[in-house]
Design a protein around this motif. Structure first.
Motif, PDB file in Angstrom:
ATOM      1  N   ILE A 365       0.852  -1.190   0.000  1.00 46.17           N
ATOM      2  CA  ILE A 365       0.000   0.000   0.000  1.00 46.17           C
ATOM      3  C   ILE A 365       0.888   1.240   0.000  1.00 46.17           C
ATOM      4  N   VAL A 461     -15.609   2.871   0.977  1.00 47.43           N
ATOM      5  CA  VAL A 461     -14.205   3.237   1.172  1.00 47.43           C
ATOM      6  C   VAL A 461     -14.144   4.687   1.622  1.00 47.43           C
ATOM      7  N   VAL A 636      -6.637   3.275  -1.252  1.00 43.58           N
ATOM      8  CA  VAL A 636      -7.129   2.249  -0.328  1.00 43.58           C
ATOM      9  C   VAL A 636      -8.063   1.286  -1.049  1.00 43.58           C
ATOM     10  N   ALA A 637      -8.947   1.820  -1.904  1.00 39.11           N
ATOM     11  CA  ALA A 637      -9.881   0.960  -2.652  1.00 39.11           C
ATOM     12  C   ALA A 637      -9.125  -0.004  -3.554  1.00 39.11           C
ATOM     13  N   ASN A 640      -7.198  -2.671  -1.361  1.00 40.55           N
ATOM     14  CA  ASN A 640      -7.960  -3.556  -0.486  1.00 40.55           C
ATOM     15  C   ASN A 640      -7.993  -4.987  -1.019  1.00 40.55           C
ATOM     16  N   ARG A 641      -8.442  -5.163  -2.249  1.00 45.55           N
ATOM     17  CA  ARG A 641      -8.535  -6.517  -2.820  1.00 45.55           C
ATOM     18  C   ARG A 641      -7.151  -7.085  -3.131  1.00 45.55           C
ATOM     19  N   SER A 676     -13.491 -13.554   6.566  1.00 46.23           N
ATOM     20  CA  SER A 676     -13.233 -12.286   5.871  1.00 46.23           C
ATOM     21  C   SER A 676     -14.519 -11.691   5.317  1.00 46.23           C
ATOM     22  N   GLU A 680     -16.376  -8.119   6.661  1.00 39.06           N
ATOM     23  CA  GLU A 680     -16.763  -6.975   5.827  1.00 39.06           C
ATOM     24  C   GLU A 680     -18.245  -6.660   5.994  1.00 39.06           C
ATOM     25  N   VAL A 690     -13.718   1.356   4.877  1.00 40.21           N
ATOM     26  CA  VAL A 690     -12.346   0.895   4.661  1.00 40.21           C
ATOM     27  C   VAL A 690     -11.468   2.124   4.474  1.00 40.21           C
ATOM     28  N   LYS A 691     -10.508   2.323   5.358  1.00 38.24           N
ATOM     29  CA  LYS A 691      -9.633   3.491   5.285  1.00 38.24           C
ATOM     30  C   LYS A 691      -8.289   3.130   5.906  1.00 38.24           C
ATOM     31  N   LEU A 695      -7.934  -0.569   7.215  1.00 43.63           N
ATOM     32  CA  LEU A 695      -7.466  -1.435   6.129  1.00 43.63           C
ATOM     33  C   LEU A 695      -6.643  -2.621   6.620  1.00 43.63           C
TER      34      LEU A 695
END
Length: 841
Positions: A365, A461, A636-637, A640-641, A676, A680, A690-691, A695
């Motif tokens: 990240i 996000v 971040v978006a 994330n994945r 997981s 979420e 999600v930040k 994260l």
């Protein structure tokens, strides 16, 4: 002594062959005193280094450095006056409006005290008492203007009246002065360094502002002469660091809770203390290493030592349990320590490496604060490999465990084998190896995964609340933010689009017209309070030059008229263009910095830039606090994945090495995936976005959660490969590791559940999520591993025409990796007979 008898019950260490075991074991246990001495010296060294540990934050470390928006901002930040890191201080007169002699005298002193604080960009600090805030009007003689504060201001009634008139002329009501005229704002832009060239210390700055607030909170009569409201990244960071003092109490509480749980499990004071001490040693080494590496802690990484401590306690409990069982059978404490090291070292290293991976993948990240968190956490968990997998067994080989506690543990296990006490739970769990129970468990899990997935589709996000979501809604900072938002027409949430041209290019009337179009377009976006730009300045100047005729409140297509007004703007130091007339920001003041608001503003501004960029002008996104927030959300978006893919890929590789079976990998990983998804979904229900602060949580839950599968499934597979059926193998595995897996889950959860009461909201959010993931991963391991094993791991059992029992199997087959009891093997003597096989498993 032969390898066959390497793990027999040995009550006298003289009967034990020091040459047995692998090279790592011999190196450690044959040099115990030297190892302990080295650890004592390292602990003293790192403890001494902790004197230099600092807790601070950096605005630049919060920036996703590689994102184009941030690169645009950094490249032009020297020309953007106050559009980066800044603090806003509002001073209110509780007894009337701001045009009161006593209030203005106090405001002047506050203004001067803030002006000289370290790190303040004094040239561009704005208030009614600074020269950069100016008024302008058109008279028969042309333009007239000057600072809002009259040059002859002396606090007299006439000078105050002149100030009132100038405030009206300047049009600063709603920006520098509140709508009701009862308060006034000081905008304090900050530089990255203080006057001495050191990085700006946000905690020191925040404390200085709080001291000023406290200084003017009461007068001699005990009344409040003024009320102050302070917001900005530096103030929020200072409040977070202040809150960390209370967080330390949660560390002590977590340690106490962990100690209580471990003691309930063992009823042995000495071993409980050793587990806690070794975990604390790991924290000392971790923090001391940070100082040696020139790093520190920030409000986002301060929680990492808590996690390291909790992980250390959980792994220490595994080692302590193994030694306690062997001592209960009559084995000497030194021999028991070596047996436990042999049985659990590889599983422990694999589990901790999975934890390291869970942290290390955060390095992908592109946000420095998260990368430092990843480094800090990986370092701490790496240290645990030495302190809790090596040092703890060595210390236990000296201290041992209470004989009474060891006998009690063995007696409890004997009772559990007979189906009493916790044995009822283990017998219940055994049913999940049967087709009917396994099918039901899997069907329910699939239903939960599908439902959780659809709920998780609404996961956002970014921030979902106004103000500072990192703090409680009723915190002083968020109350201050609410006051400022309700009393001023512009907020601290500013989204800036930078219009870049060649030098002197902003004079072009077509460029100014495009700027005006962008400003008007942004004002139509929901969530935008208003937009300001150079076009507004030009319109006001041109209208003023035409006797105030509203027909001339426009941007003419006559370049000579525009040139004259640009010169006026340059002479009055307008904030909407630089001295080279090559950069002009368009500012959109937002109602908040929620994810939906930022997404819509970014979409509109990006579409406008794509259509209107050409060789003469570029519309560059983005500056301002909200521009930086938008870039952070995008990073971040995207991460994330990607982060989850890397975490699961790493965990799959580690499990494949440990189990040597792709089917076993599937059995271990599927419960983690379910957790997981549900985590979420829980974030959606709790209103957590999600930040940067949240994260890492899901990655940590996966990396730490696989520990359960590693400890439980490794024993089950070992038993199946000895010839036992799935039901027998799982029964033997869960009889020993089931209790410890439950202990690990409860200990980890207890270490973080106390965060729920933290004054720092993002810590409370992390506490909720981690508690959920630790407990749910534990349940997934105990229920889904046997259920999935029924369909995937039946073939791991050796094909044999005879049933594996004491009569037909060799002695080696009667022992599992952890010497777990089962029916028919209930006495210490029976354990002794089965111990030789441990060397071969």
């Amino acid at each position: 002594m032969s390898e066959r008898h390497m793990q027999q019950v040995i009550s006298d260490p003289k009967d034990f062959d020091d040459r047995s075991g692998n090279i790592v074991e011999r190196l450690i246990f044959n040099n115990r005193m030297a190892l302990v001495a080295v650890c004592v010296l390292l602990t003293a060294f790192f403890g001494f280094q902790m004197r230099g540990l600092v807790v601070n934050a950096s605005f630049d470390k919060m920036l996703p450095q590689g994102h184009p928006y941030i690169q645009n901002y950094v490249e032009n930040r020297g020309e953007l006056r106050g559009l980066g890191d800044s603090v806003r201080v509002v001073v209110e007169n509780p007894k009337g409006d701001i045009f009161d002699p006593a209030f203005l005298a106090t405001f002047a002193r506050i203004n001067d005290e803030i002006l000289v604080l370290p790190g303040v960009d004094r040239a561009w600090m704005k208030s009614i008492f600074t020269p950069v805030v100016r008024w302008i009007e058109v008279t028969e003689e042309g333009f007239k203007g000057g600072p809002v504060l009259p040059t002859d201001y002396n606090g007299s009634a006439k000078s105050i009246e002149d100030l009132r008139i100038n405030v009206g002329r300047a049009g600063v009501t709603g920006s520098i002065v509140s709508n009701d005229l009862h308060s006034s704002m000081i905008v304090v832009p900050l530089m990255p360094t203080d006057g001495a060239g050191n990085s700006l210390d946000y905690h020191t700055l925040s404390t200085a502002l709080e001291n000023i607030r406290a200084k003017y909170a009461t007068d001699a009569s005990g009344e409040a002469p003024v009320r102050m409201y302070i917001i900005g990244f530096a103030k929020m960071t200072g409040d977070l660091i202040d809150g960390l003092e209370k967080v330390m109490n949660f560390f002590l509480l977590a340690a106490a809770v962990a100690a209580f749980i471990i003691y309930l499990f063992t009823r042995c004071v000495r071993s409980t203390v050793l587990v806690l001490v070794c975990s604390l040693v790991a924290v000392v080494w971790q923090l001391g290493s940070l100082v040696v590496l020139g790093l520190g802690l920030d409000p986002f990484s301060i929680l990492v030592p808590f996690l390291v401590f909790a992980i250390g306690v959980s792994h220490g409990a595994q080692k302590m349990n193994g030694i306690m069982q062997d001592v209960g059978r009559g084995t000497h404490k030194l021999v028991a320590a070596r047996y436990t090291f042999r049985r659990l070292f590889i599983a422990g290293v694999t589990a901790l490496l999975a934890d390291v991976v869970g942290f290390a993948v955060l390095m992908i990240i592109d946000i420095p604060v998260i990368r430092e968190l990843a480094m800090t956490a990986s370092l701490g968990v790496g240290v645990l490999i030495f302190t809790n997998l090596i040092l703890l067994p060595v210390l236990l080989s000296y201290v041992g465990v209470s004989p009474a506690a060891a006998r009690r543990s063995l007696a409890e296990e004997t009772e559990e084998v007979k189906g009493r006490g916790l044995g009822k739970v283990w017998l219940l769990l055994d049913h999940f190896t049967e087709r009917r129970w396994a099918t039901a468990a899997i069907v329910v899990s699939i239903a939960m995964a599908v439902g959780g997935y659809y709920v998780a589709l609404d996961l956002k996000v970014g921030d979902l609340d106004a103000g500072a979501p990192e703090l409680r809604p009723d915190s002083r900072y968020n109350r201050d933010n609410a006051f400022i938002t309700s009393n001023y027409q512009i907020s601290s949430d500013v989204f800036a689009v930078m219009v870049k041209t060649a030098p002197e290019g902003c004079r072009d009337w077509q460029t100014i017209t495009e700027i005006d179009r962008l400003s008007a377009t942004l004002e139509q976006v929901p969530g935008v309070q208003r937009a300001s730009s150079l076009a507004d300045t030009m319109r006001a100047y041109i209208g003023g030059s035409s006797e105030g005729n509203p027909k001339w409140l426009t941007i003419p297509d006559n370049q000579s008229i525009v040139d004259g007004q640009i010169n006026n703007a340059l002479s009055w130091n307008s904030e909407f263009l630089n001295t080279m007339c090559s950069l002009s920001p368009v500012l959109a003041y937002l109602t908040d910095h929620k994810a939906e608001t930022l997404n819509e503003v970014v979409k509109v501004a990006s579409e406008f830039a794509e259509k209107h960029d050409n060789g003469e002008r570029k519309f560059l996104l983005a500056a301002g606090s909200s521009g930086i927030d938008a870039a952070t959300n995008i990073v971040v978006a995207e991460a994330n994945r990607t982060m989850l893919i890397y975490v699961y890929a790493s965990v799959i590789v580690l499990c494949a090495i440990a189990f040597r079976s792709w089917r076993a990998v599937v059995v271990a990983v599927l419960p983690l995936i379910l957790t997981s998804i549900l985590a979420e979904a829980l974030m959606v229900k709790l209103g957590i976005g999600v930040k940067v602060a949240t994260l890492p949580v899901v990655a940590l839950g996966v990396g730490i959660g696989v520990d359960y599968a590693l400890y439980l499934l490794s024993v089950q597979l070992a038993q199946q490969r000895l010839g036992f059926s799935l039901g027998q193998a799982y029964q033997r595995a869960v009889a020993f590791t089931g209790k410890v897996v439950a202990l690990v889950g409860v200990t980890l959860a207890a270490g973080v559940v106390t965060w729920v009461w933290s004054p720092i909201k993002f810590q409370a959010d992390m506490g909720i999520l981690l508690t959920f993931m630790f407990l749910w991963n534990m349940l997934g391991a105990l229920i889904l591993i046997p259920a999935l094993s029924h369909f995937l791991l039946q073939g791991e059992t050796r094909r044999s025409s005879t049933k594996p029992d004491e009569a037909t199997l060799p002695e080696e087959a009667l022992a599992d990796t952890c010497a777990a009891p089962r029916k028919g093997v209930e006495t210490p003597d029976a354990y002794a007979r089965s111990e030789p096989a441990l060397a071969k498993t």
